[in-house]
Write a protein that holds these residues in place. Structure first.
Motif, PDB file in Angstrom:
ATOM      1  N   LYS A   1       9.639  -6.093  -5.835  1.00 54.68           N
ATOM      2  CA  LYS A   1       8.704  -7.029  -6.462  1.00 54.68           C
ATOM      3  C   LYS A   1       7.455  -6.301  -6.950  1.00 54.68           C
ATOM      4  O   LYS A   1       6.997  -6.510  -8.082  1.00 54.68           O
ATOM      5  CB  LYS A   1       8.321  -8.122  -5.462  1.00 54.68           C
ATOM      6  CG  LYS A   1       7.360  -9.179  -6.003  1.00 54.68           C
ATOM      7  CD  LYS A   1       7.123 -10.264  -4.957  1.00 54.68           C
ATOM      8  CE  LYS A   1       6.173 -11.343  -5.486  1.00 54.68           C
ATOM      9  NZ  LYS A   1       4.796 -10.843  -5.636  1.00 54.68           N
ATOM     10  N   LYS A   2       6.922  -5.415  -6.114  1.00 59.18           N
ATOM     11  CA  LYS A   2       5.736  -4.648  -6.493  1.00 59.18           C
ATOM     12  C   LYS A   2       6.042  -3.728  -7.671  1.00 59.18           C
ATOM     13  O   LYS A   2       5.233  -3.572  -8.590  1.00 59.18           O
ATOM     14  CB  LYS A   2       5.274  -3.816  -5.296  1.00 59.18           C
ATOM     15  CG  LYS A   2       3.930  -3.123  -5.483  1.00 59.18           C
ATOM     16  CD  LYS A   2       2.793  -4.096  -5.392  1.00 59.18           C
ATOM     17  CE  LYS A   2       1.451  -3.371  -5.448  1.00 59.18           C
ATOM     18  NZ  LYS A   2       0.307  -4.300  -5.412  1.00 59.18           N
TER      19      LYS A   2
ATOM     20  N   LYS B   1       0.834  -1.205   0.000  1.00 61.39           N
ATOM     21  CA  LYS B   1       0.000   0.000   0.000  1.00 61.39           C
ATOM     22  C   LYS B   1       0.873   1.261   0.000  1.00 61.39           C
ATOM     23  O   LYS B   1       0.460   2.327   0.445  1.00 61.39           O
ATOM     24  CB  LYS B   1      -0.889   0.016   1.251  1.00 61.39           C
ATOM     25  CG  LYS B   1      -1.790  -1.199   1.398  1.00 61.39           C
ATOM     26  CD  LYS B   1      -2.972  -1.139   0.456  1.00 61.39           C
ATOM     27  CE  LYS B   1      -3.928  -2.292   0.724  1.00 61.39           C
ATOM     28  NZ  LYS B   1      -5.103  -2.271  -0.170  1.00 61.39           N
ATOM     29  N   TYR B   2       2.089   1.126  -0.532  1.00 62.00           N
ATOM     30  CA  TYR B   2       3.079   2.207  -0.409  1.00 62.00           C
ATOM     31  C   TYR B   2       2.615   3.505  -1.075  1.00 62.00           C
ATOM     32  O   TYR B   2       2.739   4.587  -0.499  1.00 62.00           O
ATOM     33  CB  TYR B   2       4.405   1.750  -1.016  1.00 62.00           C
ATOM     34  CG  TYR B   2       5.504   2.772  -0.933  1.00 62.00           C
ATOM     35  CD1 TYR B   2       6.059   3.115   0.292  1.00 62.00           C
ATOM     36  CD2 TYR B   2       6.003   3.402  -2.075  1.00 62.00           C
ATOM     37  CE1 TYR B   2       7.067   4.058   0.384  1.00 62.00           C
ATOM     38  CE2 TYR B   2       7.008   4.342  -1.994  1.00 62.00           C
ATOM     39  CZ  TYR B   2       7.531   4.662  -0.764  1.00 62.00           C
ATOM     40  OH  TYR B   2       8.520   5.592  -0.688  1.00 62.00           O
ATOM     41  N   ASP B   3       2.090   3.429  -2.280  1.00 65.72           N
ATOM     42  CA  ASP B   3       1.663   4.633  -2.986  1.00 65.72           C
ATOM     43  C   ASP B   3       0.530   5.324  -2.234  1.00 65.72           C
ATOM     44  O   ASP B   3       0.489   6.551  -2.127  1.00 65.72           O
ATOM     45  CB  ASP B   3       1.225   4.290  -4.417  1.00 65.72           C
ATOM     46  CG  ASP B   3       2.372   3.746  -5.245  1.00 65.72           C
ATOM     47  OD1 ASP B   3       3.524   4.150  -5.000  1.00 65.72           O
ATOM     48  OD2 ASP B   3       2.129   2.911  -6.133  1.00 65.72           O
ATOM     49  N   LEU B   4      -0.381   4.519  -1.707  1.00 61.90           N
ATOM     50  CA  LEU B   4      -1.486   5.067  -0.925  1.00 61.90           C
ATOM     51  C   LEU B   4      -0.966   5.699   0.360  1.00 61.90           C
ATOM     52  O   LEU B   4      -1.468   6.736   0.807  1.00 61.90           O
ATOM     53  CB  LEU B   4      -2.488   3.954  -0.606  1.00 61.90           C
ATOM     54  CG  LEU B   4      -3.846   4.358  -0.028  1.00 61.90           C
ATOM     55  CD1 LEU B   4      -4.573   5.311  -0.978  1.00 61.90           C
ATOM     56  CD2 LEU B   4      -4.700   3.131   0.234  1.00 61.90           C
TER      57      LEU B   4
ATOM     58  N   ALA C   1      16.057   4.376  -3.219  1.00 59.62           N
ATOM     59  CA  ALA C   1      14.844   4.303  -2.401  1.00 59.62           C
ATOM     60  C   ALA C   1      13.639   4.457  -3.331  1.00 59.62           C
ATOM     61  O   ALA C   1      12.727   5.233  -3.084  1.00 59.62           O
ATOM     62  CB  ALA C   1      14.836   5.369  -1.305  1.00 59.62           C
ATOM     63  N   CYS C   2      13.663   3.684  -4.394  1.00 54.83           N
ATOM     64  CA  CYS C   2      12.714   3.842  -5.500  1.00 54.83           C
ATOM     65  C   CYS C   2      11.298   3.425  -5.142  1.00 54.83           C
ATOM     66  O   CYS C   2      10.351   3.754  -5.877  1.00 54.83           O
ATOM     67  CB  CYS C   2      13.184   3.054  -6.719  1.00 54.83           C
ATOM     68  SG  CYS C   2      13.196   1.251  -6.476  1.00 54.83           S
ATOM     69  N   GLY C   3      11.128   2.699  -4.034  1.00 53.77           N
ATOM     70  CA  GLY C   3       9.793   2.231  -3.697  1.00 53.77           C
ATOM     71  C   GLY C   3       9.268   1.312  -4.787  1.00 53.77           C
ATOM     72  O   GLY C   3       9.945   0.390  -5.232  1.00 53.77           O
TER      73      GLY C   3
ATOM     74  N   ASN D   1       5.928  -3.794 -15.517  1.00 57.73           N
ATOM     75  CA  ASN D   1       6.383  -4.941 -16.315  1.00 57.73           C
ATOM     76  C   ASN D   1       6.366  -4.672 -17.822  1.00 57.73           C
ATOM     77  O   ASN D   1       6.927  -5.439 -18.602  1.00 57.73           O
ATOM     78  CB  ASN D   1       5.558  -6.188 -15.985  1.00 57.73           C
ATOM     79  CG  ASN D   1       4.083  -6.024 -16.362  1.00 57.73           C
ATOM     80  OD1 ASN D   1       3.649  -4.960 -16.766  1.00 57.73           O
ATOM     81  ND2 ASN D   1       3.337  -7.093 -16.216  1.00 57.73           N
ATOM     82  N   GLU D   2       5.722  -3.582 -18.247  1.00 56.97           N
ATOM     83  CA  GLU D   2       5.699  -3.260 -19.684  1.00 56.97           C
ATOM     84  C   GLU D   2       7.038  -2.704 -20.159  1.00 56.97           C
ATOM     85  O   GLU D   2       7.322  -2.688 -21.353  1.00 56.97           O
ATOM     86  CB  GLU D   2       4.592  -2.235 -19.975  1.00 56.97           C
ATOM     87  CG  GLU D   2       4.811  -0.892 -19.284  1.00 56.97           C
ATOM     88  CD  GLU D   2       3.670   0.074 -19.496  1.00 56.97           C
ATOM     89  OE1 GLU D   2       3.536   0.594 -20.629  1.00 56.97           O
ATOM     90  OE2 GLU D   2       2.920   0.332 -18.533  1.00 56.97           O
TER      91      GLU D   2
END
Length: 209
Positions: free
Chosen positions: A89-90, A22-25, A58-60, A96-97
């Motif tokens: 992983k997230k 939920k990092y972006d949130l 620290a790209c998240g 992935n594109e």
């Protein structure tokens, strides 16, 4: 500066192990959504040229890389670095594109890349979570080419007293919101505390110099 929270063994890693999905949130809550505008401003400030190399530390989950590739150049090679495997992983799933991303699990204090390699270095909301700011900044200097540019987004002290009052009161409910979102309030308590304990803008400039 005594970075008490940052130096508690395993704390930062445990925090992001709990919230990476939920990092972006989470950043939306921490900044009232303004972080998305800040990142777009950062993108404009980068003003990259063809064939330059970018490292995002620290790209998240890859917000900066995503914005960059979608708005600047889809053919640009970017190295994304984060100490949290879940974040990486997230990020891979989210982006992935794109095939021109190099993902590395590593701390900001010891980057497994050659010196003088990158033209641009970005770090967004990650510097205050490093165990040693001086080492992180020294590594940024090491991996940048002569004349390379360092750009940092970070939560810090609010200069406007009225806005500071509003944010300090709002920050008290962030852990409660975190409890609703991810089921735990402790990671958000840490993140609010890490902002309070972080050095101010002038002190950071001194360290950078």
């Amino acid at each position: 500066m005594q970075q008490y929270l940052q130096n508690k063994k395993g704390l930062v890693q445990n925090v992001f192990n709990k919230v990476y999905d939920k990092y972006d949130l989470m950043n939306d809550f921490m900044s009232l959504g303004i972080h998305r505008l800040w990142k777009k401003d950062l993108l404009n400030m980068l003003n990259p040229s063809p064939n330059q190399k970018l490292i995002d530390v620290a790209c998240g989950t890859g917000d900066i890389a995503s914005l960059f590739l979608k708005n600047v150049s889809k053919n640009y090679d970017i190295t994304c670095v984060d100490p949290n495997k879940g974040m990486i992983k997230k990020g891979k799933e989210k982006l992935n594109e794109f095939k021109n991303l190099n993902w590395i699990v590593s701390s900001a204090e010891k980057l497994p890349v050659n010196q003088n390699l990158f033209d641009l270095y970005t770090i967004s909301f990650g510097l205050r979570n490093t165990k040693n700011i001086n080492k992180a900044l020294s590594e940024a200097h090491r991996v940048l080419k002569p004349g390379g540019r360092f750009l940092c987004l970070e939560f810090s002290k609010i200069q406007n007293s009225n806005l500071d009052f509003v944010y300090k009161n709002y920050s008290k409910i962030i852990p409660l919101i975190g409890k609703l979102v991810v089921g735990e309030k402790e990671p958000y308590e840490y993140l609010v505390k890490s902002i309070e304990d972080f050095i101010n803008q002038d002190e950071l400039v001194i360290l950078m110099k």
